[in-house]
Design a protein around this motif. Structure first.
Motif, PDB file in Angstrom:
ATOM      1  N   ILE A   3       0.647  -1.180  -0.036  1.00 37.18           N
ATOM      2  CA  ILE A   3      -0.007  -0.062   0.067  1.00 37.18           C
ATOM      3  C   ILE A   3       0.849   1.250  -0.102  1.00 37.18           C
ATOM      4  O   ILE A   3       1.850   1.204   0.907  1.00 37.18           O
ATOM      5  N   GLY A   4       0.634   2.389  -0.902  1.00 32.32           N
ATOM      6  CA  GLY A   4       1.137   3.367  -0.919  1.00 32.32           C
ATOM      7  C   GLY A   4       0.009   4.390  -0.631  1.00 32.32           C
ATOM      8  O   GLY A   4      -1.096   4.766  -1.083  1.00 32.32           O
ATOM      9  N   ILE A   5       0.503   5.526   0.291  1.00 29.99           N
ATOM     10  CA  ILE A   5      -0.245   6.683   0.551  1.00 29.99           C
ATOM     11  C   ILE A   5       0.530   7.958  -0.008  1.00 29.99           C
ATOM     12  O   ILE A   5       1.879   8.222   0.582  1.00 29.99           O
ATOM     13  N   ASP A   6      -0.076   8.739  -0.783  1.00 25.86           N
ATOM     14  CA  ASP A   6       0.558   9.999  -1.310  1.00 25.86           C
ATOM     15  C   ASP A   6      -0.209  11.204  -0.338  1.00 25.86           C
ATOM     16  O   ASP A   6      -1.475  11.466  -0.589  1.00 25.86           O
ATOM     17  N   LEU A   7       0.359  11.731   0.565  1.00 27.22           N
ATOM     18  CA  LEU A   7       0.053  12.602   1.305  1.00 27.22           C
ATOM     19  C   LEU A   7       0.340  14.217   0.913  1.00 27.22           C
ATOM     20  O   LEU A   7       1.199  14.543   1.313  1.00 27.22           O
ATOM     21  N   GLY A   8      -0.604  14.668   0.080  1.00 23.32           N
ATOM     22  CA  GLY A   8      -0.428  15.781  -0.535  1.00 23.32           C
ATOM     23  C   GLY A   8      -1.086  17.053   0.266  1.00 23.32           C
ATOM     24  O   GLY A   8      -1.725  16.640   1.331  1.00 23.32           O
ATOM     25  N   GLY A   9      -0.811  18.443   0.054  1.00 24.17           N
ATOM     26  CA  GLY A   9      -1.255  19.386   0.464  1.00 24.17           C
ATOM     27  C   GLY A   9      -2.685  19.492   0.051  1.00 24.17           C
ATOM     28  O   GLY A   9      -3.237  19.984   1.225  1.00 24.17           O
ATOM     29  N   THR A  10      -3.252  19.092  -0.799  1.00 26.36           N
ATOM     30  CA  THR A  10      -4.884  19.323  -0.924  1.00 26.36           C
ATOM     31  C   THR A  10      -5.625  17.982  -1.006  1.00 26.36           C
ATOM     32  O   THR A  10      -6.724  17.624  -0.888  1.00 26.36           O
ATOM     33  N   LYS A  11      -4.843  16.777  -1.435  1.00 26.29           N
ATOM     34  CA  LYS A  11      -5.472  15.635  -1.512  1.00 26.29           C
ATOM     35  C   LYS A  11      -4.513  14.354  -0.921  1.00 26.29           C
ATOM     36  O   LYS A  11      -3.333  14.535  -0.983  1.00 26.29           O
ATOM     37  N   THR A  12      -5.338  13.351  -0.487  1.00 25.94           N
ATOM     38  CA  THR A  12      -4.383  11.999  -0.197  1.00 25.94           C
ATOM     39  C   THR A  12      -5.066  10.926  -0.948  1.00 25.94           C
ATOM     40  O   THR A  12      -6.350  10.875  -1.176  1.00 25.94           O
ATOM     41  N   GLU A  13      -4.131  10.062  -1.438  1.00 26.60           N
ATOM     42  CA  GLU A  13      -4.149   9.136  -2.475  1.00 26.60           C
ATOM     43  C   GLU A  13      -3.778   7.824  -1.806  1.00 26.60           C
ATOM     44  O   GLU A  13      -2.643   7.680  -1.405  1.00 26.60           O
ATOM     45  N   ILE A  14      -4.598   6.762  -1.869  1.00 28.60           N
ATOM     46  CA  ILE A  14      -4.072   5.521  -1.558  1.00 28.60           C
ATOM     47  C   ILE A  14      -4.028   4.433  -2.737  1.00 28.60           C
ATOM     48  O   ILE A  14      -4.841   4.618  -3.651  1.00 28.60           O
ATOM     49  N   PRO A  98       5.505  -1.841  10.922  1.00 27.33           N
ATOM     50  CA  PRO A  98       6.322  -0.772  10.479  1.00 27.33           C
ATOM     51  C   PRO A  98       5.831   0.008   9.284  1.00 27.33           C
ATOM     52  O   PRO A  98       4.999  -0.577   8.421  1.00 27.33           O
ATOM     53  N   VAL A  99       6.231   1.505   8.923  1.00 25.09           N
ATOM     54  CA  VAL A  99       5.643   2.181   7.947  1.00 25.09           C
ATOM     55  C   VAL A  99       6.818   2.634   7.645  1.00 25.09           C
ATOM     56  O   VAL A  99       7.653   3.468   8.338  1.00 25.09           O
ATOM     57  N   ARG A 100       7.094   2.955   6.286  1.00 26.28           N
ATOM     58  CA  ARG A 100       7.978   3.674   5.733  1.00 26.28           C
ATOM     59  C   ARG A 100       7.666   4.966   5.031  1.00 26.28           C
ATOM     60  O   ARG A 100       6.589   5.087   4.463  1.00 26.28           O
ATOM     61  N   LEU A 101       8.358   6.050   5.150  1.00 24.90           N
ATOM     62  CA  LEU A 101       7.845   7.413   5.004  1.00 24.90           C
ATOM     63  C   LEU A 101       8.969   8.019   4.086  1.00 24.90           C
ATOM     64  O   LEU A 101      10.166   7.932   4.824  1.00 24.90           O
ATOM     65  N   HIS A 102       8.988   8.544   3.283  1.00 24.63           N
ATOM     66  CA  HIS A 102       9.823   9.379   2.356  1.00 24.63           C
ATOM     67  C   HIS A 102       9.175  10.552   1.753  1.00 24.63           C
ATOM     68  O   HIS A 102       8.120  10.680   1.647  1.00 24.63           O
ATOM     69  N   ASN A 103      10.160  11.514   1.295  1.00 21.21           N
ATOM     70  CA  ASN A 103       9.804  12.696   0.728  1.00 21.21           C
ATOM     71  C   ASN A 103       8.947  12.358  -0.538  1.00 21.21           C
ATOM     72  O   ASN A 103       9.152  11.480  -1.207  1.00 21.21           O
ATOM     73  N   ASP A 104       8.065  13.119  -1.291  1.00 24.60           N
ATOM     74  CA  ASP A 104       7.222  12.729  -2.399  1.00 24.60           C
ATOM     75  C   ASP A 104       8.179  12.663  -3.396  1.00 24.60           C
ATOM     76  O   ASP A 104       7.653  11.963  -4.317  1.00 24.60           O
ATOM     77  N   ALA A 105       9.221  13.707  -3.545  1.00 23.98           N
ATOM     78  CA  ALA A 105       9.882  13.599  -4.941  1.00 23.98           C
ATOM     79  C   ALA A 105      10.709  12.253  -4.694  1.00 23.98           C
ATOM     80  O   ALA A 105      11.167  11.797  -5.981  1.00 23.98           O
ATOM     81  N   ASN A 106      11.109  12.044  -3.823  1.00 26.39           N
ATOM     82  CA  ASN A 106      11.904  10.785  -3.774  1.00 26.39           C
ATOM     83  C   ASN A 106      11.086   9.528  -4.187  1.00 26.39           C
ATOM     84  O   ASN A 106      11.393   8.697  -4.897  1.00 26.39           O
ATOM     85  N   CYS A 107       9.689   9.483  -3.650  1.00 29.59           N
ATOM     86  CA  CYS A 107       8.768   8.466  -4.174  1.00 29.59           C
ATOM     87  C   CYS A 107       8.322   8.556  -5.715  1.00 29.59           C
ATOM     88  O   CYS A 107       8.406   7.724  -6.232  1.00 29.59           O
ATOM     89  N   PHE A 108       8.490   9.750  -6.081  1.00 29.87           N
ATOM     90  CA  PHE A 108       8.200   9.904  -7.641  1.00 29.87           C
ATOM     91  C   PHE A 108       9.343   9.350  -8.422  1.00 29.87           C
ATOM     92  O   PHE A 108       9.394   8.466  -9.133  1.00 29.87           O
ATOM     93  N   VAL A 288       2.407   8.030  -5.600  1.00 30.16           N
ATOM     94  CA  VAL A 288       1.630   7.133  -4.505  1.00 30.16           C
ATOM     95  C   VAL A 288       2.269   5.646  -5.029  1.00 30.16           C
ATOM     96  O   VAL A 288       2.359   4.777  -4.157  1.00 30.16           O
ATOM     97  N   ARG A 289       2.614   5.350  -6.202  1.00 30.17           N
ATOM     98  CA  ARG A 289       3.347   4.099  -6.738  1.00 30.17           C
ATOM     99  C   ARG A 289       4.647   4.022  -6.008  1.00 30.17           C
ATOM    100  O   ARG A 289       4.954   2.874  -5.497  1.00 30.17           O
ATOM    101  N   GLY A 290       5.497   5.270  -5.892  1.00 26.35           N
ATOM    102  CA  GLY A 290       6.551   5.109  -5.442  1.00 26.35           C
ATOM    103  C   GLY A 290       6.505   4.917  -3.806  1.00 26.35           C
ATOM    104  O   GLY A 290       7.474   4.269  -3.183  1.00 26.35           O
ATOM    105  N   ALA A 291       5.575   5.491  -3.175  1.00 30.19           N
ATOM    106  CA  ALA A 291       5.343   5.055  -1.763  1.00 30.19           C
ATOM    107  C   ALA A 291       5.044   3.592  -1.475  1.00 30.19           C
ATOM    108  O   ALA A 291       5.622   3.037  -0.470  1.00 30.19           O
ATOM    109  N   ALA A 292       4.411   2.984  -2.367  1.00 28.34           N
ATOM    110  CA  ALA A 292       4.086   1.539  -2.215  1.00 28.34           C
ATOM    111  C   ALA A 292       5.560   0.805  -2.209  1.00 28.34           C
ATOM    112  O   ALA A 292       5.785  -0.096  -1.734  1.00 28.34           O
ATOM    113  N   TRP A 293       6.067   1.205  -3.339  1.00 27.18           N
ATOM    114  CA  TRP A 293       7.432   0.631  -3.719  1.00 27.18           C
ATOM    115  C   TRP A 293       8.615   1.048  -2.521  1.00 27.18           C
ATOM    116  O   TRP A 293       9.936   0.397  -2.867  1.00 27.18           O
ATOM    117  N   LEU A 294       8.358   1.713  -1.621  1.00 30.32           N
ATOM    118  CA  LEU A 294       9.213   1.954  -0.612  1.00 30.32           C
ATOM    119  C   LEU A 294       9.556   0.465   0.068  1.00 30.32           C
ATOM    120  O   LEU A 294      10.636   0.307   0.920  1.00 30.32           O
TER     121      LEU A 294
END
Length: 298
Positions: A3-14, A98-108, A288-294
């Protein structure tokens, strides 16, 4: 399942991916305005996805900020309610894993390195050219955070090899002047166009006007390509990536890909430049894909 979560300023995507990287669940909703409600929303989205698929999953989160190595708390987030909060620990406690968290540009960058425009490359630099100018680095399929958790933040270096009319440069929100971001972000292009006598247009409108033969818009794109080439040449001189992937709204200007590559060799410290410049394959889903691939395949 990942599961990837993209926690943006205006939208959150799973996005939930199976073992082959195929989407099983995808959902978007507005990002809540308080820290407690953001944590609760992420937890609820994960639980709903797992109930829907009858599978448990690893969880990765991409966000516009970073975990401070000094404190373990969030820093540099434009979702300001996250700053100074132990987001990873709170999510791990609530989800019981465990949850892995990274900057959104790194996930991109990670998304494009795993199965996107840079698939198979060992060293990838991902660039987001949008409201701001972000960057992320992936080495051998792993995002690089760095000692200060700021690896890839090329937008807050000064514009390289500035010309006389580019000094000292616009004031950046970070407090410095002449940052790369102030020149090559979407608003940076619009500001430059207006400063040279053009109409008040955004980057997409400038590109369209240039394609229709507007001389001022063509000049703006010419200045933009020159600045982007210089900025990316400085990245190549430091990282020497195999592939640079562009995302964000400005990345849709197809003319840039040939033009920037044609120019950047002037500033790259090499007899030839084998770095490839490509457009992101997964578009605004890359984060959001990159968040899942963490959580990588191995």
């Amino acid at each position: 399942m990942r599961i990837g979560i993209d926690l943006g300023g205006t939208k959150t995507e799973i996005l939930a991916l199976d073992e082959k990287g195929q989407a099983l669940v995808r959902r978007r909703m507005p990002t809540p305005s308080t820290y407690a409600s953001i944590v609760a929303t992420v937890v609820a989205l994960v639980q709903q996805a797992e109930e829907e698929t009858s599978q448990t999953a690893t969880v990765g989160v991409g966000m516009p900020g970073a975990i401070s190595p000094a404190t373990g708390l969030i820093k540099n987030a434009n979702t300001t309610c996250l700053i100074g909060r132990p987001l990873r620990e709170d999510l791990e406690r609530a989800l019981g894993r465990p949850v892995r968290l990274h900057n959104d540009a790194n996930c991109f960058a990670l998304s494009e390195a795993v199965d996107g425009a840079a698939a198979g490359a060992s060293l990838v630099f991902g660039v987001i050219l949008g409201t701001g100018t972000g960057g992320g680095v992936v080495v051998d399929g792993r995002p690089l955070a760095g000692a200060n958790a700021i690896a890839g933040e090329w937008g807050h270096n000064p514009l390289p090899w500035p010309r006389d009319d580019e000094r000292p440069g616009p004031v950046c929100y970070c407090g410095a002047t002449g940052c790369i971001e102030t020149f090559v972000s979407g608003p940076g292009m619009a500001r430059d166009h207006a400063a040279h006598g053009g109409q008040a247009l955004d980057a997409e409108q400038i590109a369209r006007a240039a394609a229709e033969g507007d001389a001022a818009a063509r000049d703006t794109l010419d200045r933009y390509a020159d600045r982007l080439a210089r900025g990316l040449a400085s990245v190549i001189n430091v990282l020497d990536p195999e592939v640079i992937v562009l995302g964000g709204g400005v990345s849709n200007i197809a003319w840039l890909y040939d033009e920037v590559v044609r120019r950047w060799g002037t500033w790259v410290f090499s007899d030839r430049v084998d770095t490839v410049l490509r457009k992101a394959e997964h578009g605004d889903s890359s984060g959001v894909r990159g968040a899942a691939w963490l959580w990588p395949r191995d």
